[in-house]
Enzyme design. Structure first.
Site, PDB file in Angstrom:
ATOM      1  N   ARG A 162      43.883  61.034  25.123  1.00  0.00           N
ATOM      2  CA  ARG A 162      43.165  59.799  25.489  1.00  0.00           C
ATOM      3  C   ARG A 162      44.075  58.584  25.300  1.00  0.00           C
ATOM      4  O   ARG A 162      44.115  57.691  26.124  1.00  0.00           O
ATOM      5  CB  ARG A 162      41.896  59.652  24.662  1.00  0.00           C
ATOM      6  CG  ARG A 162      40.649  60.323  25.249  1.00  0.00           C
ATOM      7  CD  ARG A 162      40.856  61.802  25.582  1.00  0.00           C
ATOM      8  NE  ARG A 162      39.641  62.450  26.025  1.00  0.00           N
ATOM      9  CZ  ARG A 162      38.798  63.105  25.222  1.00  0.00           C
ATOM     10  NH1 ARG A 162      39.050  63.230  23.923  1.00  0.00           N
ATOM     11  NH2 ARG A 162      37.695  63.653  25.708  1.00  0.00           N
ATOM     12  N   GLU A 326      32.327  71.781  25.939  1.00  0.00           N
ATOM     13  CA  GLU A 326      31.832  70.837  26.948  1.00  0.00           C
ATOM     14  C   GLU A 326      32.329  71.214  28.344  1.00  0.00           C
ATOM     15  O   GLU A 326      33.022  70.430  28.997  1.00  0.00           O
ATOM     16  CB  GLU A 326      32.274  69.405  26.578  1.00  0.00           C
ATOM     17  CG  GLU A 326      31.675  68.948  25.264  1.00  0.00           C
ATOM     18  CD  GLU A 326      32.169  67.568  24.826  1.00  0.00           C
ATOM     19  OE1 GLU A 326      31.382  66.848  24.197  1.00  0.00           O
ATOM     20  OE2 GLU A 326      33.335  67.225  25.075  1.00  0.00           O
ATOM     21  N   TRP A 391      31.661  72.266  15.202  1.00  0.00           N
ATOM     22  CA  TRP A 391      31.681  70.799  15.142  1.00  0.00           C
ATOM     23  C   TRP A 391      30.311  70.192  15.395  1.00  0.00           C
ATOM     24  O   TRP A 391      30.001  69.128  14.902  1.00  0.00           O
ATOM     25  CB  TRP A 391      32.694  70.254  16.142  1.00  0.00           C
ATOM     26  CG  TRP A 391      32.424  70.636  17.572  1.00  0.00           C
ATOM     27  CD1 TRP A 391      32.614  71.868  18.141  1.00  0.00           C
ATOM     28  CD2 TRP A 391      31.911  69.800  18.609  1.00  0.00           C
ATOM     29  NE1 TRP A 391      32.265  71.850  19.463  1.00  0.00           N
ATOM     30  CE2 TRP A 391      31.837  70.578  19.785  1.00  0.00           C
ATOM     31  CE3 TRP A 391      31.516  68.464  18.674  1.00  0.00           C
ATOM     32  CZ2 TRP A 391      31.371  70.068  20.998  1.00  0.00           C
ATOM     33  CZ3 TRP A 391      31.068  67.945  19.886  1.00  0.00           C
ATOM     34  CH2 TRP A 391      31.001  68.755  21.035  1.00  0.00           C
ATOM     35  N   TYR A 416      34.571  63.745  11.658  1.00  0.00           N
ATOM     36  CA  TYR A 416      35.022  63.007  12.842  1.00  0.00           C
ATOM     37  C   TYR A 416      35.340  61.572  12.426  1.00  0.00           C
ATOM     38  O   TYR A 416      34.444  60.773  12.160  1.00  0.00           O
ATOM     39  CB  TYR A 416      33.950  63.038  13.938  1.00  0.00           C
ATOM     40  CG  TYR A 416      34.022  64.241  14.847  1.00  0.00           C
ATOM     41  CD1 TYR A 416      34.380  65.494  14.354  1.00  0.00           C
ATOM     42  CD2 TYR A 416      33.732  64.131  16.204  1.00  0.00           C
ATOM     43  CE1 TYR A 416      34.445  66.598  15.193  1.00  0.00           C
ATOM     44  CE2 TYR A 416      33.789  65.235  17.055  1.00  0.00           C
ATOM     45  CZ  TYR A 416      34.144  66.461  16.535  1.00  0.00           C
ATOM     46  OH  TYR A 416      34.205  67.553  17.366  1.00  0.00           O
ATOM     47  N   ASP A 418      36.592  59.292  14.202  1.00  0.00           N
ATOM     48  CA  ASP A 418      36.435  58.267  15.248  1.00  0.00           C
ATOM     49  C   ASP A 418      35.103  57.542  15.123  1.00  0.00           C
ATOM     50  O   ASP A 418      34.890  56.518  15.777  1.00  0.00           O
ATOM     51  CB  ASP A 418      36.614  58.857  16.649  1.00  0.00           C
ATOM     52  CG  ASP A 418      35.860  60.149  16.874  1.00  0.00           C
ATOM     53  OD1 ASP A 418      35.721  60.949  15.925  1.00  0.00           O
ATOM     54  OD2 ASP A 418      35.399  60.374  18.012  1.00  0.00           O
ATOM     55  N   TRP A 467      39.441  61.604  17.681  1.00  0.00           N
ATOM     56  CA  TRP A 467      39.426  61.420  19.136  1.00  0.00           C
ATOM     57  C   TRP A 467      39.747  59.960  19.388  1.00  0.00           C
ATOM     58  O   TRP A 467      39.251  59.074  18.673  1.00  0.00           O
ATOM     59  CB  TRP A 467      38.045  61.789  19.690  1.00  0.00           C
ATOM     60  CG  TRP A 467      37.622  63.178  19.306  1.00  0.00           C
ATOM     61  CD1 TRP A 467      36.720  63.528  18.344  1.00  0.00           C
ATOM     62  CD2 TRP A 467      38.100  64.414  19.866  1.00  0.00           C
ATOM     63  NE1 TRP A 467      36.606  64.897  18.270  1.00  0.00           N
ATOM     64  CE2 TRP A 467      37.434  65.470  19.198  1.00  0.00           C
ATOM     65  CE3 TRP A 467      39.020  64.722  20.867  1.00  0.00           C
ATOM     66  CZ2 TRP A 467      37.680  66.817  19.492  1.00  0.00           C
ATOM     67  CZ3 TRP A 467      39.250  66.060  21.167  1.00  0.00           C
ATOM     68  CH2 TRP A 467      38.588  67.087  20.490  1.00  0.00           C
ATOM     69  N   THR A 468      40.566  59.691  20.417  1.00  0.00           N
ATOM     70  CA  THR A 468      41.155  58.351  20.476  1.00  0.00           C
ATOM     71  C   THR A 468      40.733  57.523  21.698  1.00  0.00           C
ATOM     72  O   THR A 468      41.477  56.637  22.121  1.00  0.00           O
ATOM     73  CB  THR A 468      42.696  58.451  20.437  1.00  0.00           C
ATOM     74  OG1 THR A 468      43.138  59.267  21.534  1.00  0.00           O
ATOM     75  CG2 THR A 468      43.182  59.029  19.118  1.00  0.00           C
TER      76      THR A 468
HETATM   77  C1  ACM Z   1      34.681  67.853  20.698  1.00  0.00           C
HETATM   78  O1  ACM Z   1      34.174  66.970  19.976  1.00  0.00           O
HETATM   79  N1  ACM Z   1      34.929  67.602  21.976  1.00  0.00           N
HETATM   80  C2  ACM Z   1      34.998  69.159  20.177  1.00  0.00           C
END
Ligand code: ACM
Length: 522
Positions: A162, A326, A391, A416, A418, A467-468
């Protein structure tokens, strides 16, 4: 004046630590007595202490600072030659500091590397600075430390898809992981918004897939964009060097190549890998879950195997992450070719192509002597040979472990990073959702309460995720990561620790982060 040693505020907390009056002095005359196989640990000690202290730490057979491997001490009950301690495993170590001698020993080279980080934390925080300090004598407090991690997998994932980060920053990131005895650096190399690893057989993956026209402003669905192109890719030489750098610090770099979803960047480069080979796609500029996924024709499986061959060449990690989460199955449902493939493979329908696909590619990883890893959607959907990262829901950890999977617990409400770390309105934009504060990370037990001993034994450990989408800069990465990663490192290495004890050690530890210039949350 020699620099005074700090009150011992080790993070993560050692299994057993007793401190005694007195200290050992490190100065220009201190020499290292380096046992067979201990040279990499000696080199790491020199490398880490050189910038601030300038100490040469020359090797000498009568050095007073001994680094020694004692393979017999690895097994439970194994006495070892150096004195009666067993059960150190891969990462455990014993450190004894007396006024006239230091002895660091371990069963395995990685244990010595962990012990070096403890030596570093026992020195005054200024010893961690990148700049020369006006100190010539450095004091280590006298101590007896025996330290063995609770869980082997203490991971940290960084999403460089990202927002790309240069490899120089990844090295600093690894240095900070190693300080906290983190064992796995999970490098999220590909996603809808960018492909960051060059693949010789498919150069357009980075030439085209490494660049997007702009980025969504704000959360998924916002409808506004920044108009600023974003891109970047590593060279193979950079990634190879990163692996060497991390290995020298006892950190395994586990690569992740997403499939069969989160592949929009790959489809922009090679539309023939998709379910509509004639359709031109852009590298995604939005956040969220993209509904374009890989096709299920033979060319695609060959592509994935070929990519992974190059990935496994660069990354010796025993674990290779294949993503897997996903993955909307709408394109397969609407594709005659995908429906035919599902029927030909005897599957119940196109939805079952997800597990089938990962099974096919996972087999290839296994054939190459590695272990495939996947994100769990339920904990019950991945092929048995997969190590599962749970997760979404803590219940998935139990489900997956009861099914026989090895499991890494990455529950989003506790790992997480983020998500915002407080509800202060001045927090920078974060992933929409709950606050994940320091205490939530500290209190998160990766082993489900209802697990019996056998099931608990399949929980390898825990891992932080960053996650960015909203994290473009190293400063922002460090703001979100520290000190929460300190809490995750402690939980994974030390098990449950008292919150106020952790907090008071963390106060001391912050001086180390400051000496290192970490731009942490206050
Ligand atoms: C995820 O949070 N896409 C594993």
């Amino acid at each position: 004046m020699p620099a005074q040693p700090p009150a011992p505020t080790l993070v993560p907390r050692p299994t057993e630590a007793a401190f005694r009056p007195g200290h050992f002095t490190l100065d220009a005359d201190t020499a290292l007595r380096i046992g067979e196989g201990a040279e990499p640990a000696a080199q790491l000690l020199r490398t880490l202490l050189a910038p601030a202290t300038g100490l040469p730490l020359h090797p000498s057979p009568d050095g007073r600072f001994t680094l020694a491997l004692d393979p017999g001490s690895g097994e439970p009950g194994g006495g070892g030659e150096l004195g009666g301690f067993g059960g150190l495993g891969e990462e455990g170590y014993v450190l004894t500091v007396d006024p006239d001698a230091v002895l660091l020993r371990a069963a395995h080279p990685t244990g010595l590397l962990r012990g070096i980080q403890t030596v570093r934390q026992l020195l005054p925080p200024a010893a961690l600075s990148a700049n020369p300090q006006r100190v010539t004598r450095w004091l280590l407090p006298c101590a007896d430390i025996t330290d063995v991690p609770r869980h082997p997998w203490r991971g940290a994932m960084l999403d460089v898809a990202r927002h790309f980060q240069p490899v120089s920053y990844l090295r600093r990131y690894v240095d900070l992981l190693a300080l906290h005895k983190i064992s796995v650096f999970h490098l999220h190399l590909t996603d809808d918004q960018g492909w960051r690893m060059p693949i010789a057989s498919h150069p357009k993956l980075t030439e085209i897939g490494g660049h997007r026209a702009e980025s969504q402003r704000g959360p998924a669905g916002s409808g506004t964009y920044d108009g600023i192109p974003h891109g970047g890719a590593y060279t193979r030489a950079e990634l190879t060097e990163l692996v060497r750098y991390a290995t020298a610090r006892g950190v395994t770099v586990m690569p992740e190549i997403e499939m069969p979803g989160h592949v929009r960047a790959a489809l922009a480069a090679y539309p023939s890998l998709g379910n509509h080979p004639e359709r031109a796609l852009d590298v995604w500029t939005r956040w969220g879950v993209c509904d374009t996924v890989l096709g299920v024709h033979d060319e695609v499986l060959d592509f994935c195997r070929g990519v992974l061959d190059e990935v496994m060449d660069v990354f010796p990690s025993p674990y290779i992450h294949l993503g897997g989460e996903e993955c909307p199955t709408g394109e397969w449902t609407h594709s005659a070719a995908a429906r035919e493939r599902a029927a030909a493979e005897g599957l119940s329908g196109p939805e079952a192509l997800h597990g089938w696909f990962l099974g096919k590619v996972g087999e290839h990883v296994v054939r190459n002597g590695r272990k495939p890893v996947g994100w769990a959607e339920t904990g019950a959907e991945l092929p048995p040979e997969f190590t599962v990262m749970t997760w979404r829901d803590p219940a998935h950890t139990l489900t997956a472990a009861r099914r026989g999977h090895s499991v890494v617990n990455a529950h989003h409400r506790a790992t997480y990073l983020d998500y915002a770390q407080s509800d202060d309105p001045k927090e920078p934009q974060a992933q929409p959702g709950a606050v994940v504060d320091l205490r939530a990370v500290h209190d998160h037990d990766p082993v489900p309460e209802k697990a019996d001993a056998e099931v608990a034994g399949r929980v390898l450990g825990t891992q932080a995720q960053l996650w960015t989408e909203f994290v473009p800069t190293p400063a922002h990465i460090e703001y979100l990561t520290y000190p929460r990663l300190c809490a995750l490192a402690e939980r994974g290495w030390s098990g449950a620790t008292d919150w106020s004890d952790f907090r008071s050690r963390l106060d001391g530890h912050m001086a180390r982060l400051d000496a290192l210039g970490v731009r942490h949350h206050p």
